[in-house]
Design an enzyme around this catalytic site. Structure first.
Site, PDB file in Angstrom:
ATOM      1  NE  ARG A   1       7.336  -3.129   5.977  1.00  0.00           N
ATOM      2  CZ  ARG A   1       6.049  -2.770   6.023  1.00  0.00           C
ATOM      3  NH1 ARG A   1       5.368  -2.594   4.919  1.00  0.00           N
ATOM      4  NH2 ARG A   1       5.451  -2.627   7.184  1.00  0.00           N
TER       5      ARG A   1
ATOM      6  CE  LYS B   1      -2.273  -0.932   3.842  1.00  0.00           C
ATOM      7  NZ  LYS B   1      -1.640  -2.192   4.264  1.00  0.00           N
TER       8      LYS B   1
ATOM      9  NE  ARG C   1       1.755  -4.778  11.264  1.00  0.00           N
ATOM     10  CZ  ARG C   1       2.829  -4.569  10.489  1.00  0.00           C
ATOM     11  NH1 ARG C   1       3.975  -5.169  10.762  1.00  0.00           N
ATOM     12  NH2 ARG C   1       2.746  -3.774   9.475  1.00  0.00           N
TER      13      ARG C   1
ATOM     14  NE  ARG D   1      -4.588  -1.419   9.741  1.00  0.00           N
ATOM     15  CZ  ARG D   1      -3.527  -0.850   9.181  1.00  0.00           C
ATOM     16  NH1 ARG D   1      -3.585   0.383   8.762  1.00  0.00           N
ATOM     17  NH2 ARG D   1      -2.412  -1.528   9.048  1.00  0.00           N
TER      18      ARG D   1
ATOM     19  NE  ARG E   1       5.891  -0.385  10.057  1.00  0.00           N
ATOM     20  CZ  ARG E   1       4.702  -0.365   9.473  1.00  0.00           C
ATOM     21  NH1 ARG E   1       4.577   0.152   8.262  1.00  0.00           N
ATOM     22  NH2 ARG E   1       3.641  -0.869  10.060  1.00  0.00           N
TER      23      ARG E   1
HETATM   24  P1  AMP Z   1       0.518   0.503   8.873  1.00  0.00           P
HETATM   25  O1  AMP Z   1       1.670   1.430   8.731  1.00  0.00           O
HETATM   26  O2  AMP Z   1      -0.656   0.893   8.017  1.00  0.00           O
HETATM   27  O3  AMP Z   1       0.889  -0.955   8.740  1.00  0.00           O
HETATM   28  O4  AMP Z   1      -0.002   0.679  10.391  1.00  0.00           O
HETATM   29  C1  AMP Z   1       0.820   0.369  11.500  1.00  0.00           C
HETATM   30  C2  AMP Z   1      -0.040   0.210  12.728  1.00  0.00           C
HETATM   31  O5  AMP Z   1      -0.702   1.453  13.032  1.00  0.00           O
HETATM   32  C3  AMP Z   1      -1.163  -0.799  12.628  1.00  0.00           C
HETATM   33  O6  AMP Z   1      -0.704  -2.139  12.876  1.00  0.00           O
HETATM   34  C4  AMP Z   1      -2.109  -0.314  13.712  1.00  0.00           C
HETATM   35  O7  AMP Z   1      -1.614  -0.651  15.004  1.00  0.00           O
HETATM   36  C5  AMP Z   1      -1.996   1.202  13.573  1.00  0.00           C
HETATM   37  N1  AMP Z   1      -3.001   1.718  12.619  1.00  0.00           N
HETATM   38  C6  AMP Z   1      -2.759   2.245  11.385  1.00  0.00           C
HETATM   39  N2  AMP Z   1      -3.889   2.598  10.786  1.00  0.00           N
HETATM   40  C7  AMP Z   1      -4.900   2.290  11.643  1.00  0.00           C
HETATM   41  C8  AMP Z   1      -6.312   2.400  11.586  1.00  0.00           C
HETATM   42  N3  AMP Z   1      -6.940   2.895  10.513  1.00  0.00           N
HETATM   43  N4  AMP Z   1      -7.020   1.996  12.671  1.00  0.00           N
HETATM   44  C9  AMP Z   1      -6.410   1.515  13.762  1.00  0.00           C
HETATM   45  N5  AMP Z   1      -5.081   1.350  13.872  1.00  0.00           N
HETATM   46  C10 AMP Z   1      -4.321   1.734  12.825  1.00  0.00           C
END
Ligand code: AMP
Length: 215
Positions: free
Chosen positions: A128, A13, A172, A89, A161
């Site tokens: 990554r 993404k 996740r 999400r 990360r």
């Molecule tokens: P990402 O960078 O999109 O993989 O997001 C990293 C982490 O941020 C996720 O595993 C969640 O813990 C939190 N997070 C990101 N976007 C959301 C969302 N829309 N709702 C809730 N938690 C989120």
């Protein structure tokens, strides 16, 4: 143009969002990225978010929706169009987004579900790395940087990360199937959904995302 990218962690993404920004001039709104900036700045929201992120859990809907609503209502975002990466999400977040866009008198052009097998995700996330400065993404085997630990584009230091650890990756993925897969069904009912195969590399995935829009 206003787009949403939905998909499991590590599906690409962030990469697609960067391409859409670079090639179509859209504004990227990545909820995960915004949380990480809040964490770095040690704000109250950052401290709260970190507790969930480190365990691979979702940050509660209320604070997440509030944070994204503020950015969506920004005049610049309205003008440039946007690509949402990582939000919504949950179905509750998707409903809230509908309300926000309705109030702004805006619609969505396309909701893209990027799909790959869980096995591929696990392989992609373990290895990554991202650039702390420009956000470029690398992988220890699939796309290693030319100089270890440094970004090819801007020379910035690379980082892994904290939530790309094996146990957190599995959690996740579980959270994705439980909470976010129903969001794909939600948009399937509204007729704006496009499913694309994310296993074929960034350019092919981009082509699939963009071709129905361009035609
Ligand atoms: P990402 O960078 O999109 O993989 O997001 C990293 C982490 O941020 C996720 O595993 C969640 O813990 C939190 N997070 C990101 N976007 C959301 C969302 N829309 N709702 C809730 N938690 C989120």
């Amino acid at each position: 143009m206003r787009l949403i990218l939905i998909g499991p962690p590590g599906v690409g993404k962030g990469t697609q969002s960067a391409l859409l920004v670079e090639r179509l001039g859209l504004k990227a709104l990545s909820s995960g990225e915004i949380f990480r900036r809040e964490i770095d700045a040690q704000t109250d929201l950052g401290r709260l978010a970190q507790r969930y992120i480190d365990h691979g859990e979702l940050v509660p809907n209320g604070v997440t929706i509030e944070m994204m609503a503020k950015r969506l209502r920004d005049e610049e975002t309205r003008k440039s169009g946007f690509v949402l990466d990582g939000f919504p999400r949950t179905v509750r977040q998707a409903e809230a987004l509908d309300e926000i866009l309705f109030q702004m008198d805006l619609g969505l052009d396309r909701v893209v579900s990027i799909e790959v097998e869980d096995e591929t995700i696990i392989h992609r996330l373990a290895g990554r790395m991202g650039c702390t400065k420009c956000g470029e993404i690398y992988h220890s085997r699939n796309k290693p940087p030319m100089r270890e630990g440094l970004c090819d584009r801007c020379n910035g230091p690379l980082f892994v990360r904290s939530d790309d650890q094996p146990g957190t990756i599995m959690e996740r993925l579980r959270v994705f199937h439980e909470n976010t897969a129903p969001v794909v069904d939600y948009y399937g009912r509204t007729g704006t959904l496009l499913r694309v195969d994310g296993s074929l590399g960034p350019e092919e995935t981009y082509r699939q995302i963009i071709s129905p829009i361009a035609s």
